[in-house]
Design an enzyme around this catalytic site. Structure first.
Site, PDB file in Angstrom:
ATOM      1  N   ASP A 105      18.918 -33.576  10.745  1.00 48.94           N
ATOM      2  CA  ASP A 105      17.998 -33.460  11.879  1.00 48.94           C
ATOM      3  C   ASP A 105      18.567 -32.772  13.114  1.00 48.94           C
ATOM      4  O   ASP A 105      17.840 -32.495  14.067  1.00 48.94           O
ATOM      5  CB  ASP A 105      17.467 -34.846  12.268  1.00 48.94           C
ATOM      6  CG  ASP A 105      18.584 -35.881  12.429  1.00 48.94           C
ATOM      7  OD1 ASP A 105      19.578 -35.572  13.118  1.00 48.94           O
ATOM      8  OD2 ASP A 105      18.462 -36.977  11.859  1.00 48.94           O
ATOM      9  N   HIS A 120      24.734 -32.302   4.345  1.00 46.51           N
ATOM     10  CA  HIS A 120      23.490 -31.984   3.640  1.00 46.51           C
ATOM     11  C   HIS A 120      22.685 -30.873   4.314  1.00 46.51           C
ATOM     12  O   HIS A 120      21.510 -30.700   4.028  1.00 46.51           O
ATOM     13  CB  HIS A 120      22.641 -33.255   3.497  1.00 46.51           C
ATOM     14  CG  HIS A 120      23.298 -34.302   2.634  1.00 46.51           C
ATOM     15  ND1 HIS A 120      22.955 -35.634   2.681  1.00 46.51           N
ATOM     16  CD2 HIS A 120      24.271 -34.202   1.708  1.00 46.51           C
ATOM     17  CE1 HIS A 120      23.707 -36.309   1.815  1.00 46.51           C
ATOM     18  NE2 HIS A 120      24.515 -35.454   1.215  1.00 46.51           N
ATOM     19  N   THR A 189      24.987 -46.009   7.052  1.00 48.70           N
ATOM     20  CA  THR A 189      24.908 -45.528   5.673  1.00 48.70           C
ATOM     21  C   THR A 189      25.250 -46.658   4.720  1.00 48.70           C
ATOM     22  O   THR A 189      26.124 -47.482   4.995  1.00 48.70           O
ATOM     23  CB  THR A 189      25.854 -44.332   5.419  1.00 48.70           C
ATOM     24  OG1 THR A 189      25.868 -44.040   4.016  1.00 48.70           O
ATOM     25  CG2 THR A 189      27.272 -44.616   5.884  1.00 48.70           C
ATOM     26  N   ASN A 212      26.710 -51.439  10.343  1.00 48.03           N
ATOM     27  CA  ASN A 212      25.477 -51.317   9.567  1.00 48.03           C
ATOM     28  C   ASN A 212      24.616 -52.556   9.774  1.00 48.03           C
ATOM     29  O   ASN A 212      25.114 -53.632  10.058  1.00 48.03           O
ATOM     30  CB  ASN A 212      25.802 -51.154   8.069  1.00 48.03           C
ATOM     31  CG  ASN A 212      24.768 -50.295   7.356  1.00 48.03           C
ATOM     32  OD1 ASN A 212      24.186 -49.388   7.941  1.00 48.03           O
ATOM     33  ND2 ASN A 212      24.515 -50.593   6.102  1.00 48.03           N
TER      34      ASN A 212
END
Length: 240
Positions: A105, A120, A189, A212
């Site tokens: 993003d 990615h 993640t 997390n």
């Protein structure tokens, strides 16, 4: 909270921090997590999302690929949250050496981070598959259906689809940063997507931090586990 105090101490003491983040870093900016209960993988389409965002499906059915991609994977209005801003500030202070992200993003760069390794790819980079001409996100958003270059070629986002390999240069650079870090902070993640999840195997230090909302399979390997939303955690230890 003892964990927060420990994390703050490690950050204060370090000038070689590396951050490795996933989808949970962007959820507080309103970008849904792929695998959460209300995430992309639990929504109904004619095909499973994993199929639609695969290389072979993109080649076979670009219309359906782009319909899904534009509806579910592009969030041009999203703004950086406290986690993005805190990481950018730590970099400016000379403490953070790199952000390694699975997200596409561009919010780390929007927050001011300079050394961002995008495993990615990014929705902000798009190239004609015929002539190689560059197009930005606004260009793609402004085109109906399958975006095409003025030369007639299909424009493909510079994101890693299923069945595609990660960029080896980005991967090698990420390994180098992690290998030399004295503090490695992993956040947002579940550490289930390989090869990215395997990167933590290269960390050689003794200050591995996991932040997390939920338990991960790697918690037992961490030197410090902080439970909570990553933006809220960072906002308590880094003055923005």
């Amino acid at each position: 909270m003892r964990e927060l105090e420990q994390l703050k101490t490690w950050i204060d003491e370090s000038s070689n921090i590396v951050f490795f983040g996933g989808a949970g870093v962007s959820t507080e900016s309103g970008i849904p997590d792929f695998r959460s209960v209300d995430g992309l993988y639990n929504q109904q389409y004619d095909y499973p999302p994993e199929t639609i965002i695969s290389h072979s499906f993109y080649r076979r059915n670009p219309e359906e690929f782009y319909r899904f991609y534009k509806n579910k994977m592009l969030f041009p209005e999203a703004k950086p949250n406290a986690a993005h801003l805190a990481l950018a500030k730590l970099e400016q202070q000379g403490k953070l050496k790199a952000v390694i992200t699975q997200n596409i993003d561009g919010l780390h760069q929007a927050a001011g981070s300079k050394e961002v390794l995008e495993l990615h790819g990014s929705v902000h980079r798009n190239y004609c598959t015929r002539c190689g001409k560059f197009y930005n996100l606004a260009d793609i958003m402004g085109m109906d259906g399958v975006p095409r270059c003025e030369c007639g070629g299909i424009i493909k986002p510079d994101v890693v689809l299923y069945e595609e390999g990660l960029d080896q240069g980005t991967l090698q650079k990420s390994v180098s940063y992690i290998r030399h870090a004295d503090v490695l902070i992993i956040g947002g993640t579940s550490l289930t997507v390989y090869p990215a999840a395997g990167l933590i195997d290269y960390y050689q230090g003794s200050r591995l931090v996991l932040i997390n909302k939920s338990v991960t399979a790697m918690d037992s390997r961490a030197d410090l586990v902080v439970s909570g939303k990553i933006g809220e955690v960072f906002s308590q230890i880094v003055e923005l």
